[in-house]
Every structure is written in C-alpha cells, then in structure tokens.
Scaffold this active site. Structure first.
Site, PDB file in Angstrom:
ATOM      1  CG  HIS A 114     -41.679   5.261 -21.907  1.00  0.00           C
ATOM      2  ND1 HIS A 114     -41.377   5.745 -23.172  1.00  0.00           N
ATOM      3  CD2 HIS A 114     -40.745   4.314 -21.637  1.00  0.00           C
ATOM      4  CE1 HIS A 114     -40.309   5.119 -23.635  1.00  0.00           C
ATOM      5  NE2 HIS A 114     -39.904   4.242 -22.724  1.00  0.00           N
ATOM      6  CD  GLU A 151     -39.673   5.260 -18.492  1.00  0.00           C
ATOM      7  OE1 GLU A 151     -39.073   6.009 -19.282  1.00  0.00           O
ATOM      8  OE2 GLU A 151     -39.321   4.087 -18.246  1.00  0.00           O
ATOM      9  CB  THR A 195     -35.788   1.630 -18.862  1.00  0.00           C
ATOM     10  OG1 THR A 195     -36.413   2.880 -19.165  1.00  0.00           O
ATOM     11  CG2 THR A 195     -36.471   1.028 -17.644  1.00  0.00           C
ATOM     12  CG  ASP A 253     -36.051   5.228 -15.974  1.00  0.00           C
ATOM     13  OD1 ASP A 253     -36.284   6.455 -16.006  1.00  0.00           O
ATOM     14  OD2 ASP A 253     -36.640   4.410 -16.712  1.00  0.00           O
ATOM     15  CG  HIS A 254     -34.247   7.102 -18.738  1.00  0.00           C
ATOM     16  ND1 HIS A 254     -35.159   7.950 -19.324  1.00  0.00           N
ATOM     17  CD2 HIS A 254     -34.792   5.858 -18.819  1.00  0.00           C
ATOM     18  CE1 HIS A 254     -36.198   7.268 -19.755  1.00  0.00           C
ATOM     19  NE2 HIS A 254     -36.007   5.995 -19.464  1.00  0.00           N
TER      20      HIS A 254
END
Length: 631
Positions: free
Chosen positions: A417, A262, A304, A476-477
């Site tokens: 996150h 994450e 995600t 993921d990002h």
C-alpha cells in the site's frame, strides 16, 4: 485643480473603505487560478477565469450587506474555508485524480487508515493557500481598529448587492449553458468532475455538487417512474445475454480463490531492475495461466473497496464517495451470493481492521458466510498499514484447508500500500538508480508481495488445492499517483507523454489459473474489473443478471468505461477531462465523429443507469418482480 483633488480624495476614500473587498477578490482569484493550474498545467485558463470571477463576485455581494467589522470577519472566514477546501481538493486529486465531493466526505473517517499515504502527498506548495490567512491576522486587527466606518444607506447596500450578484449570476449562467450544450448530462451526472471544475471553477463546482447532492437525496426518496425502471431492466437484460460458449462451465464445481493485490500495476510484469526480475513469481504463474494484458482498474472514490465492489457485483462505483459506505443497505445479486445459492461456502479474508471501508457490513450484504478480518488473524508481523502479506497468506492457507468444499475465498492483500515507506522490511531487492524514490520503494514493496504470492501459490499446489480450484489474481488500482507519474515515465523511458499515455499505464495484471495449467495463453481484449464477475459466471455456468460488465471470453467487442466518463473501445480512447479522443495505434488526437459522440452519450447514460440502480436499490425490486412473475 480643486476638481482633480476632489476626485483624488473620492478615489482614495473609496479604496480605503473598500480595501477589504478588493483584497479579498484579488486573493481569491489568485488562489482559484493557482488551483486550476495545479489540476491541469496544460489547460488554457481564459474559459475558467470568467466563472471564477463570477463566483467571487457572488460571494462578495453578500459581504456588502454587512456592517464593516462583520464584513471583514465574513470575508476572512470565507478565505479560510476556501483555502482549506482547495488544499483538500488538491490532496484528493493527487491521490484519486478526482475532485472531492460532499458524498466523499461521508468516508472521511476512513482516511485514518491511509493517513500516511495522504500526508505523503502534502508539500509546501500546497500550504501557499494558507499564507495570506496567517499574514493577514495582524493587519485585519489594525485595519478594523484604524478604519473609520462610514455609514452607507440600506438602499445603496442593496443596490450594490443586486448589481454584483446579478453580474455574477449572469456570467455563471452563460458558462453553465455553454457547458450544458457541449456535454448535456455532465452537470447532473458529474461523471467528469475534473473537466467540470476546469470549465466552471472550483467554487461553482462545489455549489453544483451541493445542489446535486441535496437534489439526489430528494429524488432518491421518491420511486423512479415505471418507464425508467423498465428502461434500466431492458438494458441489463440485453447486456446480460450470452454471446458465446467459450469455456462455458469449465470451472463448474471447482473452488474459486480470488486474490486482490494491493497496488499491483501492470508495468512491473516481466520487468527487470539491475538484471533482477521485479515480479519473478507472477511472471512464472502468468505463463501457466490465462493472462489478460489489457485489463484496466476502474475504481473511483472508493479506491480498493471499489475494486472489490466491481469484482463481486459488476456495478459501477458510486457517483461520489464509496459504494461500500453509501449503499451497504442495498440488496445485491453478488458473486458470493449466487455461488452460495449453488452450494458454495463463501468467505472474505483481509488482515486490516474489519470496519475499514465498512467491510464488516458490506461483506455480509454481498452474501459472504464469513469475514476473517484483523481479529481473526494473529498479528505477529506488521508491515506498512498492518499484518504483513507473508503472515496473512500463510494464515489464510491454513483457513482454506479447513473450508468445506466447494468454496469461494476472496483474499485482499495489504503490504504493498502507498506510500511504501517500510523499506527496511521489504527484503534486499536492489532498486538501483531508483533507490530512495517513491517508485524505488514501490518496486521493493511489490517485489516483497510477489515473493509471498509465489510461496502461497506453491503451497496451494503442494497441498493439492490447485487440482480442484480456479485461482484469480488481479491488481486493485494504481501504484504511482498522478503527482509522481514522471518517475514512472522515466522508468519506462517515455518522452512527450500525453493523457493517453497516462491511461495506457493504468492497466493491472489479471490472471485466471486453471488446474493442470489448462487454457493458458494471453487474451488481448480491452477489459476491466467490471468484467470479471460476468466472465466467472460463464466459467461457473452461473446465471447472468443485473451485471453492467461483459464476459471477456465471449464478448462482441472491446469496451472499458470509467467512472469519470472516459472510455475505450480498443481502437479509440476518450479522455473525459479534456473532452479529447485519441487513436490508440498512432497516439494522435482525432476529431469527434457522430459514432463517437453517440458512444459518449450512451456510456454516460449507462453510468446513470448504474447510479439509479444503486440509489433506488433496483436489484431488489427486479428480484421481487421476477418472483411475482414466476408465481
């Protein structure tokens, strides 16, 4: 003198009777131009002002058909609706760097899981869009009470409506036509929603989005023409040809453990704060692995879930919304499904609610034998959105030890996150001058996750699992939203940042670890999440079919295509929302050439191919056609 007085009276009477219309147009124009400035501070607004005025005129034209009280109510309600739409668009832009769409609203139920992230982006400036709505409440009542409604004939109302409506439509048609000449497919593909919004304004954008949404649903109910299906099939066939044999079959028969981390962004790798490494464990394992240092995330509205979708399918994210929500009934030729066909046990593991991002449905659609979600773990320690990475990875290790080999285990972490506000639980990492900032909190959270990943990998090694396993780790990002990007630039000591600078920081680490640390080194190929499945297919000697990505180890050239239409070939970076090309080495803006224009058009077509593949469930059709051919 009497003539002047008569005219003065007429002007006064006109203003008094049409104050609501004049005020509405002024307020709407102010809000829409403020919004335009927020999504692009350096943009010249002369182009967008005309379609903005036109869209307001069209709305106002409908109001003139109504009786006075009804007209005031209509304008007030429209003001409220547009105000909330603008606030929603601003928040969506801050988080996803995109504009919300009707298809994205299908995923609104998922916002509950990230409400803290979304609410952290809301500030007082965003609430300016509602100030007039509140202030006008008593004035609307007084105006309606004291205003003497003058009867206007139906002919005059219709005349005013037609004139205003036609003027608005004419300006819009002119703006849309100019845009269609500049970027022929943009209005239908909506691949670059930010640029589209800047060129035609927010109201017109949502009108186009509504039209496309309805039109797409109608078109998707009909079968694609055979020649279009063949065109897509031929493209995929050509794209999936083997181009080399580097490490072909090097992982055959080995377990595959993929860990999606994450918000792991590349800028933290090999960096120190106050003399302490941010990610000491990842730094160590990068030196023992094959590391891809020009690997970009390519997520869109699904965030995600898009990263998961691309990794396991090599299909682009949905045009709007999330593929995990919109296309859960599709057939997929996914990585877990193909490995399963080759005798592998496949499992997905994630400590969040099973229904979040529709994972409980999509994991099954992609061929995972089992999904170990929140209810499969002992929720003994929570940080941020849910189960801590420490507990998740420790419990996941025990599950891996029980899996029948060979297996494919897909793990998704959670603790790091956004908005990284559980700082007291992240440990004692000292963020120095970045303490109490979003960036500082992120550094603490990713340092915590790095520690847990390090222990997990060390335990895999102690248990002997690494001897027969390939381990893939990637982010993921983004970690730092565009709204707070200056915090990252200050951390990196960057001045005079451009859109190219922003994109160059949207890289995420990706490592592939082989047993005995074989094949370690750095691969500089420009690549992205679309390319992981084809690369693993090469390593595991799996058939390559229906993939839009490339095998990074054996590709003919660099290419990364983003959902918004931006792309890079390793030398040039095209930024779609400003329609600008940059030379990567010099950082300077360059002119569009015929070659670059063709690439832009070809890549836009590629995104359409992927959309049609999803919309028409073409992989299922292709598979069925293949079976019939084999018979």
């Amino acid at each position: 003198m009497n003539f002047i007085n008569v005219n003065d009276n007429k002007v006064t009477e006109f203003l008094r009777n049409n104050l609501d219309l004049i005020l509405f147009q002024f307020i709407m124009f102010t809000k829409l131009m403020l919004y335009a400035k927020q999504i692009s501070p350096d943009y010249l607004y002369t182009k967008v002002s005309q379609p903005v005025i036109a869209s307001i005129l069209i709305l106002t034209s409908f109001a003139v058909l109504l009786k006075k009280d009804n007209r005031i109510n209509f304008l007030y309600i429209i003001d409220i609706i547009i105000s909330f739409v603008l606030i929603a668009d601003i928040l969506y832009y801050k988080y996803f760097k995109d504009i919300t769409t009707l298809a994205a609203l299908r995923n609104i139920k998922l916002l509950g899981g990230v409400s803290s992230s979304v609410s952290s982006l809301l500030n007082l400036k965003d609430l300016l869009y509602l100030i007039d709505v509140i202030i006008l409440i008593p004035y609307v009542k007084v105006y309606k009470k004291n205003n003497i409604s003058i009867k206007v004939s139906l002919v005059k109302k219709l005349s005013a409506f037609i004139i205003m409506f036609l003027i608005g439509i004419s300006i819009n048609v002119k703006s849309v036509y100019a845009l269609s000449k500049e970027q022929p497919t943009l209005l239908t593909s909506m691949s670059n929603r930010i640029y589209l919004t800047k060129m035609i304004g927010n109201i017109n954008f949502h009108a186009v989005d509504t039209f496309n949404y309805i039109n797409t649903n109608i078109k998707n109910s009909k079968k694609l023409p055979a020649e279009r299906e063949n065109e897509i099939k031929n493209f995929l066939s050509e794209n999936n040809k083997n181009t080399g044999t580097v490490l072909r079959g090097a992982a055959e028969g080995k377990n595959l453990i993929v860990i999606q981390v994450e918000a792991l962004q590349q800028f933290v790798i090999n960096k120190k704060v106050n003399g302490e490494e941010i990610t000491p464990n990842l730094n160590k394992w990068i030196n023992r692995s094959l590391y891809f240092d020009n690997y970009f995330y390519q997520v869109a509205g699904g965030n995600t879930s898009d990263a998961e979708f691309m990794t396991n399918n090599s299909l682009y994210p949905a045009e709007s919304g999330a593929a995990y929500s919109s296309y859960s009934n599709n057939y997929y030729n996914s990585l877990p499904k193909v490995l399963k066909d080759n005798g592998y046990y496949t499992a997905a593991l994630h400590g969040n609610n099973e229904g979040f991002w529709n994972r409980n449905v999509m994991y099954q659609a992609q061929g995972f034998d089992n999904f170990y979600g929140q209810h499969s773990f002992n929720i003994d320690e929570e940080i941020g959105l849910g189960l801590s990475d420490k507990s998740f990875l420790n419990q996941s290790l025990e599950k891996l030890k029980s899996f029948k080999e060979p297996y494919y285990a897909f793990l998704v972490t959670l603790t790091s996150h956004h908005p990284y506000n559980d700082v007291e639980k992240y440990g004692d990492f000292n963020a120095a001058e970045y303490e109490n900032s979003l960036l500082g909190n992120y550094l603490k959270s990713i340092h915590y996750t790095d520690e847990q990943l390090g222990m997990f990998l060390d335990n895999l090694e102690k248990e002997g699992i690494l001897q027969n396993s390939i381990v893939v780790i990637y982010g993921d990002h983004f970690a730092i939203p565009r709204e707070q990007i200056n915090e990252l630039y200050n951390f990196e000591k960057i001045d005079n940042a451009s859109d190219l600078t922003w994109f160059q920081y949207q890289k995420v680490p990706m490592i592939i670890h082989f047993p005995e640390d074989e094949n370690k080194g750095i691969n500089h190929t420009y690549s992205g999440q679309m390319d992981l499945y084809p690369t693993l297919a090469n390593l595991y000697n799996l058939p390559k079919s229906y993939m839009f990505g490339k095998d990074i180890l054996n590709c003919n050239g660099d290419k990364v295509l983003f959902r918004n239409g931006s792309f890079t070939d390793g030398n040039v970076f095209y930024i779609s929302w400003t329609n600008t090309y940059y030379d990567i080495k010099t950082g300077k803006v360059i002119e569009e050439t015929e070659e670059l224009k063709k690439k832009k058009e070809d890549f836009s077509k590629e995104l359409q191919y992927s959309d049609e593949t999803l919309n028409q469930n073409l992989i299922k059709s292709f598979k069925e056609d293949r079976k019939l051919t084999l018979k």
